[in-house]
Design a protein around this motif. Structure first.
Motif, PDB file in Angstrom:
ATOM      1  N   TYR A  12     -16.810  -5.486 -36.599  1.00  0.00           N
ATOM      2  CA  TYR A  12     -17.622  -4.485 -37.315  1.00  0.00           C
ATOM      3  C   TYR A  12     -16.979  -3.044 -36.955  1.00  0.00           C
ATOM      4  O   TYR A  12     -16.044  -3.020 -35.961  1.00  0.00           O
ATOM      5  N   THR A  13     -17.181  -2.396 -37.705  1.00  0.00           N
ATOM      6  CA  THR A  13     -17.104  -0.734 -37.493  1.00  0.00           C
ATOM      7  C   THR A  13     -18.260  -0.133 -37.472  1.00  0.00           C
ATOM      8  O   THR A  13     -19.230  -0.232 -37.942  1.00  0.00           O
ATOM      9  N   LEU A  39     -22.952   2.468 -30.858  1.00  0.00           N
ATOM     10  CA  LEU A  39     -23.241   1.036 -31.000  1.00  0.00           C
ATOM     11  C   LEU A  39     -24.444   0.853 -31.684  1.00  0.00           C
ATOM     12  O   LEU A  39     -25.611   1.685 -31.461  1.00  0.00           O
ATOM     13  N   PRO A  40     -24.375  -0.121 -32.563  1.00  0.00           N
ATOM     14  CA  PRO A  40     -25.621  -0.501 -33.348  1.00  0.00           C
ATOM     15  C   PRO A  40     -26.670  -1.396 -32.524  1.00  0.00           C
ATOM     16  O   PRO A  40     -26.176  -1.953 -31.571  1.00  0.00           O
ATOM     17  N   SER A  96     -28.240 -15.636 -27.375  1.00  0.00           N
ATOM     18  CA  SER A  96     -27.604 -14.410 -26.778  1.00  0.00           C
ATOM     19  C   SER A  96     -26.831 -13.571 -27.797  1.00  0.00           C
ATOM     20  O   SER A  96     -26.121 -14.271 -28.571  1.00  0.00           O
ATOM     21  N   ILE A  97     -27.024 -12.275 -27.662  1.00  0.00           N
ATOM     22  CA  ILE A  97     -26.058 -11.387 -28.534  1.00  0.00           C
ATOM     23  C   ILE A  97     -25.615 -10.300 -27.790  1.00  0.00           C
ATOM     24  O   ILE A  97     -26.247  -9.445 -26.937  1.00  0.00           O
ATOM     25  N   ASP A  98     -24.340 -10.141 -28.003  1.00  0.00           N
ATOM     26  CA  ASP A  98     -23.377  -9.364 -27.100  1.00  0.00           C
ATOM     27  C   ASP A  98     -22.918  -8.202 -28.042  1.00  0.00           C
ATOM     28  O   ASP A  98     -22.239  -8.700 -28.915  1.00  0.00           O
ATOM     29  N   VAL A  99     -22.923  -6.764 -27.697  1.00  0.00           N
ATOM     30  CA  VAL A  99     -22.523  -5.915 -28.587  1.00  0.00           C
ATOM     31  C   VAL A  99     -21.402  -5.108 -27.895  1.00  0.00           C
ATOM     32  O   VAL A  99     -21.472  -4.533 -26.898  1.00  0.00           O
ATOM     33  N   LEU A 117     -27.182   6.558 -38.295  1.00  0.00           N
ATOM     34  CA  LEU A 117     -26.263   6.784 -39.743  1.00  0.00           C
ATOM     35  C   LEU A 117     -26.506   5.911 -40.621  1.00  0.00           C
ATOM     36  O   LEU A 117     -26.042   6.263 -41.710  1.00  0.00           O
ATOM     37  N   GLY A 118     -26.981   4.670 -40.248  1.00  0.00           N
ATOM     38  CA  GLY A 118     -26.951   3.663 -41.633  1.00  0.00           C
ATOM     39  C   GLY A 118     -26.976   2.386 -40.935  1.00  0.00           C
ATOM     40  O   GLY A 118     -27.376   2.071 -39.707  1.00  0.00           O
ATOM     41  N   GLU A 119     -27.105   1.329 -41.809  1.00  0.00           N
ATOM     42  CA  GLU A 119     -27.027  -0.206 -41.613  1.00  0.00           C
ATOM     43  C   GLU A 119     -26.295  -0.830 -42.471  1.00  0.00           C
ATOM     44  O   GLU A 119     -25.915  -0.708 -43.506  1.00  0.00           O
TER      45      GLU A 119
END
Length: 271
Positions: free
Chosen positions: A204-205, A209-210, A228-231, A259-261
């Motif tokens: 993703y861009t 960090l989202p 588990s979720i790693d960002v 800034l958005g989703e």
């Protein structure tokens, strides 16, 4: 070469003798073998980067007088010698908003005046609608127009002249809403065997960090012990353990920052 003025101190002077002495020595060495008639003299055969003192002995019909006091220490430099580039002001890490301009600046000196080259990563940049380059005296400027997530990278400027080259670097970040960059394989059903760990890495861009929300059938799985979720700053990695047939189905992933989703759907089948 070293040139200095000889001051007249009165009396019928008929000529001058000049002597030199290198730093940290006691020996005075004659510079001219015959008297100098002028009140200035160019000393030949000096060594660059060596430090010298000089003194003058006046002569008239009665003979040579007492040597003058020694001059101030003088370091010999070729005025035409090359001086390697030196950055007085280096690039700084910079960030800006998507769609805006980002300005990078560095101040560099050198003799002769250095040429400069700009790089994004290892790729040299050229003047274009995307990148504007200019010089204001010793300041080198790069303007990144219409900043986009693809501009997130290391930027550098290289200064070079015949004396050498120097480079400085900075990181550029672009603030933007998150956007998935789903690989083509994630458009189809993803098949796994029962008990097989499911690991899905989704590029993703976006910056900052989202936050990530993962749901299945409307149920939030973010706190599920098998999930588990790693960002990271470039990818989301989802891991599902202890998979079975109940794991099958569509999964909705939503990213959001200030800034958005953006959201995407993954279809998983466990057999």
């Amino acid at each position: 070469m070293n040139e200095f003025i000889i001051c007249l101190l009165g009396g019928p002077i008929t000529g001058y003798y000049i002597e030199k002495r290198e730093e940290n020595t006691d020996k005075w060495v004659p510079v001219n073998m015959s008297p100098c008639q002028q009140t200035h003299f160019t000393v030949p055969s000096l060594l660059e980067d060596h430090v010298y003192e000089f003194r003058v002995i006046a002569e008239n019909e009665a003979g040579r007088g007492t040597p003058s006091e020694s001059s101030k220490s003088t370091k010999v430099k070729d005025p035409n010698a090359s001086v390697p580039p030196e950055f007085l002001k280096k690039l700084k890490d910079t960030e800006g908003n998507e769609g805006k301009t980002i300005r990078l600046e560095a101040e560099v000196i050198g003799t002769p005046k250095p040429d400069v080259e700009w790089y994004k990563g290892t790729k040299e940049l050229t003047e274009s609608p995307k990148y504007s380059m200019k010089r204001e005296g010793d300041v080198c400027i790069l303007i990144i127009n219409n900043a986009a997530p693809d501009d997130v990278d290391e930027f550098s400027v290289k200064a070079r002249n015949k004396g050498g080259s120097r480079m400085c670097r900075c990181n550029v970040n672009v603030r933007s809403p998150p956007r998935f960059r789903l690989p083509a394989k994630y458009q189809d059903v993803l098949n796994y065997d029962k008990g097989e760990p499911i690991v899905i890495k989704i590029p993703y861009t976006g910056s900052p960090l989202p936050n990530v929300t993962l749901t299945k059938d409307g149920v939030d799985l973010s706190k599920d012990k098998n999930v588990s979720i790693d960002v990271s700053d470039r990818a989301i990695t989802i891991t599902i353990r202890n998979s079975d047939k109940n794991t099958s189905g569509p999964y909705n992933i939503k990213l959001n920052n200030n800034l958005g989703e953006d959201e995407a759907t993954l279809r998983i089948h466990v057999s």
